[in-house]
Design a protein around this motif. Structure first.
Motif, PDB file in Angstrom:
ATOM      1  N   ARG A   1      12.855  -3.193   2.715  1.00 44.08           N
ATOM      2  CA  ARG A   1      12.409  -2.448   1.531  1.00 44.08           C
ATOM      3  C   ARG A   1      12.241  -0.952   1.800  1.00 44.08           C
ATOM      4  NH1 ARG A   1       7.858  -6.824  -0.525  1.00 44.08           N
ATOM      5  NH2 ARG A   1       9.348  -8.491  -0.915  1.00 44.08           N
ATOM      6  N   GLY A   2      12.499  -0.525   3.025  1.00 45.15           N
ATOM      7  CA  GLY A   2      12.346   0.883   3.359  1.00 45.15           C
ATOM      8  C   GLY A   2      10.909   1.307   3.586  1.00 45.15           C
ATOM      9  N   TYR A   3      10.023   0.356   3.791  1.00 43.47           N
ATOM     10  CA  TYR A   3       8.622   0.666   4.062  1.00 43.47           C
ATOM     11  C   TYR A   3       8.498   1.154   5.501  1.00 43.47           C
ATOM     12  CZ  TYR A   3       7.619  -2.192  -0.124  1.00 43.47           C
ATOM     13  OH  TYR A   3       7.566  -2.722  -1.389  1.00 43.47           O
TER      14      TYR A   3
ATOM     15  N   ASN B   1       0.863  -1.173   0.000  1.00 43.80           N
ATOM     16  CA  ASN B   1       0.000   0.000   0.000  1.00 43.80           C
ATOM     17  C   ASN B   1       0.907   1.232   0.000  1.00 43.80           C
ATOM     18  OD1 ASN B   1       0.877   0.134   2.692  1.00 43.80           O
ATOM     19  ND2 ASN B   1      -1.099  -0.423   3.543  1.00 43.80           N
ATOM     20  N   TYR B   2       0.325   2.400   0.124  1.00 39.73           N
ATOM     21  CA  TYR B   2       1.136   3.614   0.067  1.00 39.73           C
ATOM     22  C   TYR B   2       0.582   4.651   1.030  1.00 39.73           C
ATOM     23  CZ  TYR B   2       4.037   7.347  -1.748  1.00 39.73           C
ATOM     24  OH  TYR B   2       4.963   8.354  -1.867  1.00 39.73           O
ATOM     25  N   SER B   3       1.473   5.295   1.765  1.00 41.03           N
ATOM     26  CA  SER B   3       1.089   6.371   2.669  1.00 41.03           C
ATOM     27  C   SER B   3       1.504   7.705   2.064  1.00 41.03           C
ATOM     28  CB  SER B   3       1.769   6.204   4.034  1.00 41.03           C
ATOM     29  OG  SER B   3       1.586   7.375   4.797  1.00 41.03           O
TER      30      SER B   3
ATOM     31  N   PRO C   1       5.901   3.456   0.716  1.00 35.71           N
ATOM     32  CA  PRO C   1       5.005   2.307   0.722  1.00 35.71           C
ATOM     33  C   PRO C   1       4.950   1.652   2.103  1.00 35.71           C
ATOM     34  CG  PRO C   1       6.705   2.083  -0.981  1.00 35.71           C
ATOM     35  CD  PRO C   1       7.089   3.230  -0.102  1.00 35.71           C
ATOM     36  N   GLY C   2       3.994   0.769   2.246  1.00 38.72           N
ATOM     37  CA  GLY C   2       3.880  -0.081   3.418  1.00 38.72           C
ATOM     38  C   GLY C   2       3.358  -1.431   2.966  1.00 38.72           C
TER      39      GLY C   2
END
Length: 161
Positions: free
Chosen positions: A113-115, A72-74, A80-81
């Motif tokens: 992934r840096g989420y 998903n995306y914030s 992303p998350g």
């Protein structure tokens, strides 16, 4: 003590994923609602445009649970998350911390992934809420989930020019 391992799901796991989805739906009193097939999972997890990833938990080499996630995306975080669509562990395997192993692997993926976050939903009556609280998930008091589906989805789509 049995050995717990978590690994990325492969296409050959589609039958187990479907079995776990059906068991989860039964637990949630919604067995009649499962329409997915192994072919759906093959197409959407390993097809030309995968829309989900899954992890399989094994206890001494036998699949006993899974976590199915999608990105998903914030807009606030600008990152992303991961959203955990389903997390399921067979009842006999729950005493071996399999759920914690699965969520740890999901968290590891997100961090690598840096989420910035991992989200999930849980039914208000599900005893797993205590488990989620213990490992650091927090219920969002002010945010309420909404869903558009079925006839309402089709009716709204029909309004689009």
């Amino acid at each position: 003590m049995p050995s717990v391992t978590v690994r990325p799901a492969v296409e050959a796991d589609c039958a187990d994923i479907l079995r776990f989805v059906r068991e989860l739906a039964e637990f949630e009193h919604e067995a009649h609602s499962v329409k997915a097939s192994e072919e759906d999972f093959r197409r959407d997890g390993w097809g030309e445009h995968p829309v989900f990833e899954a992890l399989i938990a094994e206890l001494d080499g036998t699949p006993v649970g899974f976590a199915l996630t999608f990105r998903n995306y914030s807009t606030w975080e600008g990152r992303p998350g991961l959203f955990v669509e389903d997390l399921y562990v067979t009842p006999d395997a729950r005493k071996h911390s399999v759920g914690r192993h699965l969520l740890s692997a999901v968290a590891q993926r997100a961090v690598e992934r840096g989420y910035r976050r991992v989200d999930l939903n849980v039914l208000n009556w599900n005893p797993a809420r205590g488990f989620y609280d213990r490992i650091g998930f927090r219920q969002m008091e002010e945010w309420l989930p909404y869903r558009l589906s079925g006839d309402a989805l089709a009716a709204l789509a029909a309004e689009s020019p």
